[in-house]
Write an enzyme that holds these catalytic residues in place. Structure first.
Site, PDB file in Angstrom:
ATOM      1  N   ASP A  10      -2.142  10.431  -2.017  1.00  8.05           N
ATOM      2  CA  ASP A  10      -2.521   9.415  -2.992  1.00  8.05           C
ATOM      3  C   ASP A  10      -2.941  10.049  -4.311  1.00  8.05           C
ATOM      4  O   ASP A  10      -2.886   9.404  -5.346  1.00  8.05           O
ATOM      5  CB  ASP A  10      -3.640   8.550  -2.426  1.00  8.05           C
ATOM      6  N   ARG A  28      -7.176  -0.554  -7.028  1.00  5.30           N
ATOM      7  CA  ARG A  28      -7.570   0.450  -6.040  1.00  5.30           C
ATOM      8  C   ARG A  28      -7.819   1.747  -6.783  1.00  5.30           C
ATOM      9  O   ARG A  28      -6.990   2.167  -7.588  1.00  5.30           O
ATOM     10  CB  ARG A  28      -6.502   0.648  -4.947  1.00  5.30           C
ATOM     11  N   ALA A  39       0.713   4.994  -2.422  1.00  6.98           N
ATOM     12  CA  ALA A  39       0.570   5.234  -3.856  1.00  6.98           C
ATOM     13  C   ALA A  39       1.839   4.923  -4.662  1.00  6.98           C
ATOM     14  O   ALA A  39       1.775   4.222  -5.673  1.00  6.98           O
ATOM     15  CB  ALA A  39       0.116   6.673  -4.096  1.00  6.98           C
ATOM     16  N   ASN A  88      -5.540  12.031   0.741  1.00  8.75           N
ATOM     17  CA  ASN A  88      -4.611  11.235   1.535  1.00  8.75           C
ATOM     18  C   ASN A  88      -5.422  10.422   2.543  1.00  8.75           C
ATOM     19  O   ASN A  88      -6.645  10.527   2.623  1.00  8.75           O
ATOM     20  CB  ASN A  88      -3.600  12.140   2.239  1.00  8.75           C
ATOM     21  N   ARG A 128       0.858  -1.184   0.000  1.00  3.87           N
ATOM     22  CA  ARG A 128       0.000   0.000   0.000  1.00  3.87           C
ATOM     23  C   ARG A 128       0.892   1.232   0.000  1.00  3.87           C
ATOM     24  O   ARG A 128       2.098   1.128   0.170  1.00  3.87           O
ATOM     25  CB  ARG A 128      -0.986   0.013   1.180  1.00  3.87           C
TER      26      ARG A 128
END
Length: 355
Positions: A245, A100, A59, A255, A57
């Site tokens: 992100d 995602r 970005a 974020n 995880r």
């Protein structure tokens, strides 16, 4: 005598994503800090699932993982059909891009690799695509080190800082974005004390940021998310330093959930707020924060803790994974291309156009 490594490099031991012996190697971040284990992946679908399930995880780390996953898919498709692999891989790329929805680096990496494939690669594509994935990985690490230097230079010597979520080597190709600033700032003596939010409900701060700081020997204090405002009132932090992100064209930033309330509290208490992210996280096609899709995750993540249900049966939960911090609450956006203070659309356009 050989040149000694810089102090900052001494705090750079962790790699969440690696290519090893023809396989994608990931630290299983779901198990930290209790267990340190790697997953070895050979195919794209299991790599996409690892992204969805948060084995990996953050970005930038998701983007690097995606680039390597495309290599795995190309190997499989070429083996099945050397003449038609270019078409067969398109569905794999689409599957990967949807793993995602909020992190723009994922789609950026997929579309970048798709562009190479669609431009035409003669013969076996493995080495060409692997070389590109490794370049993306190396560029991310270099960008993180550059951001670390630029962000640390904004911090006055002897300052305390607060981080939210995990933005370190575990969330990137290596070194980290916001935690890279912490690494560089601590090595340079600018940062005296580090505070890390727990970051409910996945506890990325408690499990991952705390683990990284312990591994690197950087002293830090863990706090509940709800303690951050009171910490600021005590005058113990000069900067909040977070990752992103996705950064919209006007500077609004997506974020980890809890970032927005921390930014509001920081502004009220005169604490500066820094967002640290590579330019691959800046999405100039997204006009503002309202256009950023926000992932909603399973209710179970809020209704329980550590696999044990803590909420009564019959209650519902709302579990957005991210929130949007408006640009007007951000004092500085730091990328590998430079620092944008008091971000606006015009300033970000100029930064993105710079060499």
């Amino acid at each position: 005598m050989a040149n000694a490594p810089s102090n900052a490099i001494l705090y750079d031991k962790i790699r969440a994503v690696e290519w090893e012996n023809g396989r994608l190697k990931l630290i299983d971040q779901r198990l930290l800090p209790g267990k340190f284990e790697h997953l070895y992946l050979d195919h794209l679908p299991e790599s996409a699932k690892a992204i969805t399930d948060m084995v990996v995880r953050g970005a930038p780390a998701i983007g690097v993982t995606a680039a390597y996953a495309v290599v795995l898919a190309a190997r499989d498709r070429y083996k099945e059909n050397p003449n038609g692999w270019h078409k067969a891989i398109q569905a794999d790329l689409d599957l990967l891009a949807e793993a995602r929805p909020t992190a723009v680096n994922l789609r950026w990496a997929v579309e970048h690799m798709r562009g190479l494939i669609n431009a035409g690669i003669p013969g076996n594509p493995l080495m060409r695509l692997l070389s590109e994935a490794q370049r993306i990985h190396a560029d991310d690490i270099a960008a993180n080190r550059r951001m670390g230097e630029l962000g640390a230079a904004l911090i006055e010597t002897g300052s305390g800082v607060l981080t939210h979520c995990n933005t370190g080597a575990l969330a990137t190709g290596g070194y980290g974005t916001a935690l890279g600033v912490v690494r560089a700032g601590y090595a340079a003596g600018r940062i005296k004390s580090v505070y890390a939010d727990e970051t409910r409900p996945w506890l990325q701060g408690a499990r991952l940021t705390a683990w990284e700081l312990v591994q690197e020997g950087i002293p830090a204090t863990l706090i509940a998310d709800s303690a951050a405002t009171y910490l600021m009132k005590q005058g113990k932090v000069a900067w909040v330093i977070v990752g992103a992100d996705r950064i919209a064209a006007n500077g609004d930033t997506a974020n980890k959930i809890g970032t927005y309330m921390t930014a509001v509290a920081a502004r009220h208490h005169g604490v500066k707020f820094m967002v640290v992210a590579p330019t691959s996280t800046v999405d100039m096609k997204t006009p503002d924060g309202a256009a950023i899709p926000i992932e909603t995750r399973a209710e179970a993540e809020v209704l329980g803790f550590g696999g044990t249900r803590t909420a009564p049966e019959g209650i519902q939960a709302w579990n957005p994974a991210f929130d949007i911090t408006p640009a007007e609450l951000i004092d500085a956006i730091v990328t590998e291309k430079g620092v944008v203070t008091k971000p606006t659309r015009d300033k970000l356009v100029a930064m993105m156009k710079s060499a």
